[in-house]
Design a protein around this motif. Structure first.
Motif, short mmCIF file in Angstrom:
data_model
loop_
_atom_site.label_atom_id
_atom_site.label_comp_id
_atom_site.label_asym_id
_atom_site.label_seq_id
_atom_site.Cartn_x
_atom_site.Cartn_y
_atom_site.Cartn_z
N PHE A 1 0.83 -1.20 0.00
CA PHE A 1 0.00 0.00 0.00
C PHE A 1 0.87 1.26 0.00
O PHE A 1 1.86 1.33 0.74
CB PHE A 1 -0.87 0.05 1.25
CG PHE A 1 -1.86 -1.07 1.40
CD1 PHE A 1 -3.16 -0.95 0.91
CD2 PHE A 1 -1.50 -2.25 2.05
CE1 PHE A 1 -4.07 -1.98 1.08
CE2 PHE A 1 -2.40 -3.28 2.22
CZ PHE A 1 -3.70 -3.15 1.73
N THR B 1 -7.39 -5.45 3.29
CA THR B 1 -7.86 -4.10 3.65
C THR B 1 -8.95 -4.19 4.71
O THR B 1 -8.93 -3.46 5.72
CB THR B 1 -8.40 -3.37 2.41
OG1 THR B 1 -7.37 -3.30 1.42
CG2 THR B 1 -8.87 -1.97 2.75
N ILE C 1 -5.58 5.10 1.70
CA ILE C 1 -4.92 4.36 0.61
C ILE C 1 -4.86 5.21 -0.66
O ILE C 1 -5.87 5.72 -1.14
CB ILE C 1 -5.66 3.05 0.32
CG1 ILE C 1 -5.66 2.15 1.55
CG2 ILE C 1 -5.02 2.32 -0.87
CD1 ILE C 1 -6.54 0.91 1.42
N THR D 1 -2.40 0.63 -4.45
CA THR D 1 -2.14 -0.72 -3.97
C THR D 1 -1.48 -1.53 -5.08
O THR D 1 -1.64 -1.24 -6.27
CB THR D 1 -3.42 -1.46 -3.54
OG1 THR D 1 -4.28 -1.62 -4.68
CG2 THR D 1 -4.15 -0.69 -2.46
#
Length: 494
Positions: A292, A377, A391, A394
């Motif tokens: 991330f 997540t 975020i 990713t």
């Protein structure tokens, strides 16, 4: 005519450790790497959108300062490490966490009623950590110099690897804290192998700590490659080896490959009985990775987690054991165990100011093709509400993609072979010289050999020193920094 003294296939930490050892002995060495960059399981790469630097596989290195090879190589003088006061932490609930400090006493004081039990368990292990490291980084056929010192470790492993594992504890935090580190070794729990691996890692957490390499794991690889080149060694990338005939002629060939790949590459020269033994070597379950890029640090609800470099997101001991049973049964757990690292809390070189990287993996059945981004997540959100909103980018790597990235990880097994009790002894075959083969001059030095997975260089070092004795009649060379380079190395780390 023999072109080289030594050829090494694979540029992971083990392959490079072997190559450095040969080059230091004055031999001509060339390393061949299939990828465009060197490093194997210790590469550092950039996320495509943000450019944030993240570690492709290994991220935190408990063995970097403890490995006998790296100690002799003086890695700590070549690479800048940060060793946080907290080694790891464990998220039991959103509000409750356990913390393993480098300071054993501080850890015990924060574990309430189980503090004394934790102290009793680890104080003798920390006292004799060098003996434990010596035992766990060599072949089990070697008789340890101080067997009585290791008796406490063996007894604790037997206890924590059995249904009696809860006997020392009264609350939930301490056993969960230990189970989270046991789970680094993918496998059903309780078991002797996961308990032994966890006790070793936890002991290192309370002795030298769990170091983070500034700039990423690639810093370790580059230090090895730099030393190799300075001593006349060469590295060739973008070179795929399908058979031994693809390689230049040499007196010794070392394969930093899985046992399965060695059997394929060397099938024309390996005796059939040895190949049959290699075919019996099994591979374990897998990791699925999610990296991330974040706009800010993870908003853990528990303040105890916010300053920890490594966090085991897993709940109670029973919940982790159930998740690992699910994986062992070929199922993706509903409540997966997730291992996360927060390197940018301690290393600002990896992102622009204010940005953060979160490294994570979870365990999945061997060969899984599932993208675990949502599952990971969601699991982190349980302990850090609002995490999803931080975020920026990713990158998911399924177990199958992990094998594509590094063929040593068969089916996504980053241990290059199942970590079972049988395969601690038979790794990859039953032998007092497991790095050697029946073919003179042919050796294997990957994690498919003792001591197994980890960034420690020991498999490569063992294979190289064995080959030096058997094929060249040379003893172990000095690995320390050259006197002329000592000041230069210190300056580069400053």
């Amino acid at each position: 005519m023999v072109e080289l003294d030594v050829v090494v296939v694979g540029s992971g930490p083990n392959g490079l450790a072997a190559a450095v050892t040969f080059a230091r002995a004055g031999l001509s060495v060339r390393v061949f790497e299939q990828g465009t960059t060197i490093g194997g399981g210790a590469r550092t790469d950039s996320l495509p959108e943000t450019g944030y630097r993240y570690d492709r596989c290994s991220a935190v290195h408990p063995m970097a300062l403890a490995s006998p090879f790296f100690t002799q190589f003086e890695l700590s003088r070549r690479v800048r490490f940060v060793v946080p006061e907290i080694s790891y932490a464990h998220a039991v609930t959103a509000e409750v966490a356990g913390v393993a400090y480098r300071d054993l006493q501080a850890t015990a004081e924060h574990l309430g009623r189980d503090g004394k039990a934790w102290q009793r368990m680890f104080a003798p292990l920390v006292r004799y950590v060098d003996d434990i490291v010596g035992l766990t980084t060599d072949s089990l056929f070697r008789v340890p110099p101080h067997p009585l010192r290791l008796a406490r470790f063996a007894l604790r492993a037997a206890e924590q690897g059995s249904p009696l594992w809860n006997v020392p504890f009264r609350d939930q935090v301490a056993p969960a804290l230990l189970t989270g580190v046991n789970a680094h070794s993918v496998g059903r729990m309780p078991s002797l192998v996961t308990a032994g691996a966890g006790l070793m890692l936890a002991t290192l957490a309370h002795s030298g700590g769990w170091p983070i390499a500034v700039g990423g794991s690639q810093s370790i690889v580059e230090a090895l490659a730099d030393d190799l080149r300075r001593h006349g060694g060469e590295i060739t990338t973008d070179f795929t080896v399908t058979t031994l005939a693809d390689l230049p002629s040499s007196r010794v060939t070392l394969l930093d490959t899985s046992a399965r790949a060695m059997s394929r590459i060397a099938q024309d020269v390996l005796p059939s009985p040895y190949r049959r033994h290699l075919a019996q070597f099994t591979y374990g379950n897998s990791a699925s990775k999610v990296d991330f890029a974040l706009s800010e640090p993870v908003p853990w609800r528990s303040a105890a987690l916010r300053g920890s470099p490594t966090i085991h997101v897993g709940g109670t001991r029973a919940e982790i054991a159930q998740a690992e049973r699910d994986v062992d049964g070929g199922r993706h757990p509903a409540q997966p165990y997730v291992l996360v690292s927060q390197p940018t809390l301690f290393d600002s070189t990896r992102t622009p100011a204010g940005g953060h990287v979160l490294w994570s993996y979870t365990h999945v059945p061997r060969g899984s093709e599932r993208d675990m981004t949502e599952a990971v997540t969601r699991r982190i959100e349980e302990f850090a509400p609002g995490f999803r909103d931080t975020i920026v980018e990713t990158r998911a790597t399924s177990a199958r993609e992990l094998e594509t990235y590094n063929p040593n990880y068969v089916g996504g097994d980053f241990s290059a072979g199942a970590m079972t009790l049988a395969q601690l002894v038979r790794r990859p075959v039953l032998s007092s010289r497991p790095w050697g083969t029946p073919v003179r001059g042919l050796y294997i030095c990957s994690s498919s050999t003792p001591p197994g997975p980890g960034v420690h260089g020991m498999s490569g070092w063992h294979a190289a020193t064995l080959a030096l004795r058997e094929c060249f009649g040379i003893g172990q060379p000095s690995l320390g920094l050259d006197a002329a380079r000592s000041t230069e190395a210190e300056d580069s780390r400053a």
